[in-house]
Design a protein around this motif. Structure first.
Motif, PDB file in Angstrom:
ATOM      1  N   ILE A   1       0.843  -1.205   0.000  1.00  0.00           N
ATOM      2  CA  ILE A   1       0.000   0.000   0.000  1.00  0.00           C
ATOM      3  C   ILE A   1       0.876   1.251   0.000  1.00  0.00           C
ATOM      4  O   ILE A   1       0.654   2.188  -0.777  1.00  0.00           O
ATOM      5  N   ILE A   2       1.870   1.259   0.863  1.00  0.00           N
ATOM      6  CA  ILE A   2       2.752   2.432   0.954  1.00  0.00           C
ATOM      7  C   ILE A   2       3.582   2.582  -0.312  1.00  0.00           C
ATOM      8  O   ILE A   2       3.782   3.703  -0.820  1.00  0.00           O
ATOM      9  N   LEU A   3       4.074   1.487  -0.870  1.00  0.00           N
ATOM     10  CA  LEU A   3       4.846   1.558  -2.107  1.00  0.00           C
ATOM     11  C   LEU A   3       3.998   2.127  -3.249  1.00  0.00           C
ATOM     12  O   LEU A   3       4.483   2.941  -4.050  1.00  0.00           O
TER      13      LEU A   3
ATOM     14  N   ALA B   1       2.718   6.838  -6.674  1.00  0.00           N
ATOM     15  CA  ALA B   1       1.788   7.857  -7.180  1.00  0.00           C
ATOM     16  C   ALA B   1       2.111   9.232  -6.626  1.00  0.00           C
ATOM     17  O   ALA B   1       1.415  10.209  -6.942  1.00  0.00           O
ATOM     18  N   GLY B   2       3.143   9.336  -5.778  1.00  0.00           N
ATOM     19  CA  GLY B   2       3.552  10.616  -5.217  1.00  0.00           C
ATOM     20  C   GLY B   2       2.553  11.200  -4.253  1.00  0.00           C
ATOM     21  O   GLY B   2       2.452  12.426  -4.136  1.00  0.00           O
ATOM     22  N   ILE B   3       1.847  10.358  -3.510  1.00  0.00           N
ATOM     23  CA  ILE B   3       0.793  10.858  -2.632  1.00  0.00           C
ATOM     24  C   ILE B   3       0.991  10.423  -1.183  1.00  0.00           C
ATOM     25  O   ILE B   3       0.177  10.738  -0.313  1.00  0.00           O
ATOM     26  N   HIS B   4       2.083   9.752  -0.892  1.00  0.00           N
ATOM     27  CA  HIS B   4       2.314   9.263   0.476  1.00  0.00           C
ATOM     28  C   HIS B   4       2.375  10.420   1.472  1.00  0.00           C
ATOM     29  O   HIS B   4       1.742  10.364   2.542  1.00  0.00           O
ATOM     30  N   ASP B   5       3.124  11.467   1.152  1.00  0.00           N
ATOM     31  CA  ASP B   5       3.268  12.590   2.086  1.00  0.00           C
ATOM     32  C   ASP B   5       1.923  13.261   2.348  1.00  0.00           C
ATOM     33  O   ASP B   5       1.634  13.657   3.486  1.00  0.00           O
ATOM     34  N   MET B   6       1.111  13.411   1.300  1.00  0.00           N
ATOM     35  CA  MET B   6      -0.208  14.022   1.494  1.00  0.00           C
ATOM     36  C   MET B   6      -1.072  13.168   2.421  1.00  0.00           C
ATOM     37  O   MET B   6      -1.764  13.693   3.307  1.00  0.00           O
TER      38      MET B   6
ATOM     39  N   GLU C   1      -6.209  11.166   9.994  1.00  0.00           N
ATOM     40  CA  GLU C   1      -6.314   9.711  10.152  1.00  0.00           C
ATOM     41  C   GLU C   1      -5.365   8.954   9.234  1.00  0.00           C
ATOM     42  O   GLU C   1      -5.382   7.715   9.213  1.00  0.00           O
ATOM     43  N   GLY C   2      -4.559   9.660   8.445  1.00  0.00           N
ATOM     44  CA  GLY C   2      -3.612   9.005   7.569  1.00  0.00           C
ATOM     45  C   GLY C   2      -4.266   8.060   6.582  1.00  0.00           C
ATOM     46  O   GLY C   2      -5.264   8.409   5.935  1.00  0.00           O
TER      47      GLY C   2
ATOM     48  N   ARG D   1      -5.083  10.928  -7.691  1.00  0.00           N
ATOM     49  CA  ARG D   1      -3.789  10.345  -7.337  1.00  0.00           C
ATOM     50  C   ARG D   1      -3.963   9.103  -6.452  1.00  0.00           C
ATOM     51  O   ARG D   1      -3.171   8.165  -6.531  1.00  0.00           O
ATOM     52  N   VAL D   2      -5.000   9.088  -5.603  1.00  0.00           N
ATOM     53  CA  VAL D   2      -5.295   7.861  -4.841  1.00  0.00           C
ATOM     54  C   VAL D   2      -5.688   6.746  -5.808  1.00  0.00           C
ATOM     55  O   VAL D   2      -5.283   5.589  -5.658  1.00  0.00           O
ATOM     56  N   ALA D   3      -6.469   7.111  -6.827  1.00  0.00           N
ATOM     57  CA  ALA D   3      -6.864   6.119  -7.830  1.00  0.00           C
ATOM     58  C   ALA D   3      -5.658   5.640  -8.630  1.00  0.00           C
ATOM     59  O   ALA D   3      -5.594   4.474  -9.038  1.00  0.00           O
ATOM     60  N   LEU D   4      -4.686   6.526  -8.851  1.00  0.00           N
ATOM     61  CA  LEU D   4      -3.457   6.121  -9.532  1.00  0.00           C
ATOM     62  C   LEU D   4      -2.680   5.124  -8.665  1.00  0.00           C
ATOM     63  O   LEU D   4      -2.158   4.121  -9.166  1.00  0.00           O
ATOM     64  N   ALA D   5      -2.645   5.388  -7.350  1.00  0.00           N
ATOM     65  CA  ALA D   5      -1.989   4.450  -6.436  1.00  0.00           C
ATOM     66  C   ALA D   5      -2.691   3.098  -6.465  1.00  0.00           C
ATOM     67  O   ALA D   5      -2.038   2.047  -6.421  1.00  0.00           O
ATOM     68  N   ARG D   6      -4.008   3.111  -6.519  1.00  0.00           N
ATOM     69  CA  ARG D   6      -4.768   1.861  -6.612  1.00  0.00           C
ATOM     70  C   ARG D   6      -4.402   1.104  -7.892  1.00  0.00           C
ATOM     71  O   ARG D   6      -4.258  -0.125  -7.885  1.00  0.00           O
ATOM     72  N   ALA D   7      -4.249   1.827  -8.997  1.00  0.00           N
ATOM     73  CA  ALA D   7      -3.877   1.187 -10.268  1.00  0.00           C
ATOM     74  C   ALA D   7      -2.473   0.597 -10.213  1.00  0.00           C
ATOM     75  O   ALA D   7      -2.178  -0.386 -10.894  1.00  0.00           O
ATOM     76  N   LEU D   8      -1.602   1.182  -9.387  1.00  0.00           N
ATOM     77  CA  LEU D   8      -0.209   0.722  -9.313  1.00  0.00           C
ATOM     78  C   LEU D   8       0.013  -0.309  -8.223  1.00  0.00           C
ATOM     79  O   LEU D   8       1.115  -0.848  -8.098  1.00  0.00           O
TER      80      LEU D   8
END
Length: 578
Positions: A436-438, A443-448, A454-455, A474-481
């Protein structure tokens, strides 16, 4: 690749054994229902005639015992029906929902899909109501007719005539109800479609002052539905009331005719009361069936549609699991039509991508880019042609392939009600926090995310409304990756991104290419093509150009069609007026 026929996951026929048992139990209940008639017959003709208190007590104790047995069996039957409905719901609801989820892909509206999804609820509610009890009791009416006939043939003929009239009313209810049932269902689907549309577009309706018009549109659809529902209810109510009146008239006729026969010495006083009780009990199931006929019709319709739904699942073939994909994506003569209208949207499209390549699809709106994406993912079934992953047709890959090896970012993002981590890991039952973190970092959204209160456990709400449009994308991009899929398909992934988001997108595409994945991206802004090496131009549902990016988008000889596909968005802004 060898295939095998998928075994049926469930058949409603499995309930036949239980239904047969309930039919036999209903026979026992109906035989015990003669207790009251026998009791009255013995009281009047034996206890009163003999004046024996002991006989009266013995008859009363026996009657009480039989009544208790009848009550226990009646409760048992009711509880079995309720549990049968719950068992069917537990088994069938997930299977039915699986088909319901896929129905919009084949051109059905969400309202039609929701209507199909309610079939299991309808059947469960029916099994827990009075409808099945009436149906189980109807076949045992001859027991009562024989009993009355044995008391006196004339009374038997009168009871038979009354039962025949009420049976005709039941048939009439079926015929008249069927005329309106189909129209009522269509009207309900239309009304629910308007309701769903209004709910999904509430912000637009408010912002543009369209709320009252939307309400009026729903009111018209609702009125049309109510008209046919009222007609159906009127039929059931009228026939139910008529059957009650006829049943009371028949009971009175039995008493009157019995008194006449008793005066003539052909019948005893106890037989008069017994005949009245049994006649009432004989006609009660018919009366109840007429009152419950609307639910009977609904349950039968739901049962048939559930059978159709299971037939779709049972008709699917299960293929032998294939090795993990790692070589190529090939499209061969792909032709696709719109599921709802049948219009040809994509015609004879073909190309091939190797591992490590990224394709940018460009072209004017309506050119077929999104249709191509939906076709290569199997969202819209192809009319002709094929999509092949490592040489195997898309249909040969089991559902696990899409879960483990495909990442997809649609235009509308489509986040689900849940936490950020739930959405990124695709609601995995045992999510891998590291993956999940990777994915979030890719997607460049971990810091956000970690800056949220609630992280990763932040609840998004319906459609991800807790985040901005860019954050949702960007969350959806992370889901795709997530979990490093082999095939990543992105439909306008930078439409809501700022410069930082576009940079993260480019980095993510390059990362997929470096690990040997394939990326297909629909682009309306040139910045989305920075990390691709292949470009395809879609026009009028055809792939008119395909080749290396440097060749297709070369500055000195850029084709006019490519120029128009981006419009002015790629040109540097003039500063002459500033």
């Amino acid at each position: 690749m060898a295939t095998k026929k998928k075994e049926p996951q469930y058949k409603i026929d499995k309930a036949r054994g239980i239904l047969t048992y309930l039919f036999g139990l209903s026979g026992l209940i109906n035989i015990l229902a003669l207790t009251g008639a026998f009791y009255m017959l013995q009281i009047y003709d034996r206890a009163l005639a003999s004046g024996s208190i002991s006989t009266l007590i013995a008859l009363s104790v026996l009657a009480i015992g039989l009544y208790l047995f009848q009550g226990v069996f009646d409760i048992l039957r009711s509880q079995i029906l309720v549990r049968l409905g719950a068992k069917m719901d537990t088994t069938l609801a997930p299977l039915t929902h699986q088909v319901v989820v896929e129905m919009p892909r084949y051109g059905y509206s969400t309202a039609e899909a929701a209507e199909r999804g309610r079939d299991v609820d309808t059947l469960r509610s029916f099994l827990g109501g009075q409808g099945p009890i009436a149906l189980f009791d109807l076949p045992w009416i001859p027991i009562y007719l024989v009993f009355v006939w044995l008391l006196h043939p004339v009374l038997g003929m009168l009871t038979l005539g009354g039962a025949t009239v009420l049976a005709c009313l039941t048939i009439l209810a079926e015929v008249l109800t069927r005329r309106h049932a189909h129209t009522m269902i269509k009207a309900a689907v239309t009304r629910n479609a308007v309701l769903d549309s209004n709910t999904r577009n509430s912000e637009v309706l408010h912002a543009m002052g369209m709320t009252q018009r939307a309400v009026d549109r729903f009111e018209r659809a609702n009125r049309y539905h109510l008209e046919h529902q009222t007609k159906t209810s009127d039929i059931g109510g009228t026939l139910s009331g008529l059957s009650k009146v006829l049943r009371m008239m028949l009971q009175s006729a039995i008493l009157g005719l019995g008194a006449y026969l008793a005066i003539g010495g052909e019948l005893s006083a106890g037989a008069i009361v017994a005949a009245s009780i049994v006649t009432s009990r004989a006609l009660a199931p018919v009366d109840l069936a007429i009152a419950q006929w609307k639910s009977v019709v609904s349950a039968r319709r739901s049962y048939n549609r559930i059978q159709e739904t299971l037939a779709v699942l049972n008709g699917k073939e299960e293929f032998i699991p294939l090795p993990e994909p790692k070589e190529s994506l090939r499209i061969e003569g792909l032709t696709t039509v719109a599921p709802s209208t049948g219009a040809v949207l994509l015609s004879e499209v073909g190309f091939e991508l190797k591992a490590g390549q990224a394709l940018g699809l460009i072209g004017p709106s309506g050119g077929g880019k999104t249709t191509l994406v939906k076709s290569l993912l199997g969202i819209w079934p192809a009319l002709r042609g094929s999509v092949r992953i490592d040489g195997a047709d898309l249909g040969q890959w089991n559902a696990d392939f899409f879960r483990d090896h495909v990442g997809y970012l649609p235009q509308d993002v489509a986040l689900m009600d849940g936490t950020i981590s739930d959405n990124i890991c695709r609601f995995a039952e045992e999510p891998d926090p590291r993956k999940i973190i990777l994915a979030a970092k890719a997607a460049g959204i971990h810091d956000m995310i970690v800056h949220l209160r609630e992280g990763y456990q932040t609840e998004l709400g319906p459609n991800g409304t807790a985040l901005s449009a860019g954050q949702r994308q960007r969350v959806a991009l992370a889901r795709a990756l997530y979990s490093d899929p082999f095939l990543v398909v992105l439909d306008e992934p930078n439409s809501n991104l700022d410069a930082e988001g576009e940079e993260a997108l480019t980095t993510a595409i390059l990362s997929v290419r470096r690990r040997g994945g394939i990326v297909v991206i629909i682009a309306h802004r040139p910045s989305a093509l920075q990390a691709v090496d292949m470009v395809g131009l879609m026009q009028g549902g055809k792939l008119t150009s395909f080749g290396p990016k440097e060749t297709l988008l070369q500055t000195k000889a850029k084709p006019l069609a490519v120029e128009k596909s981006f419009g002015d968005s790629h040109r540097p802004r003039s500063t002459a007026a500033e």
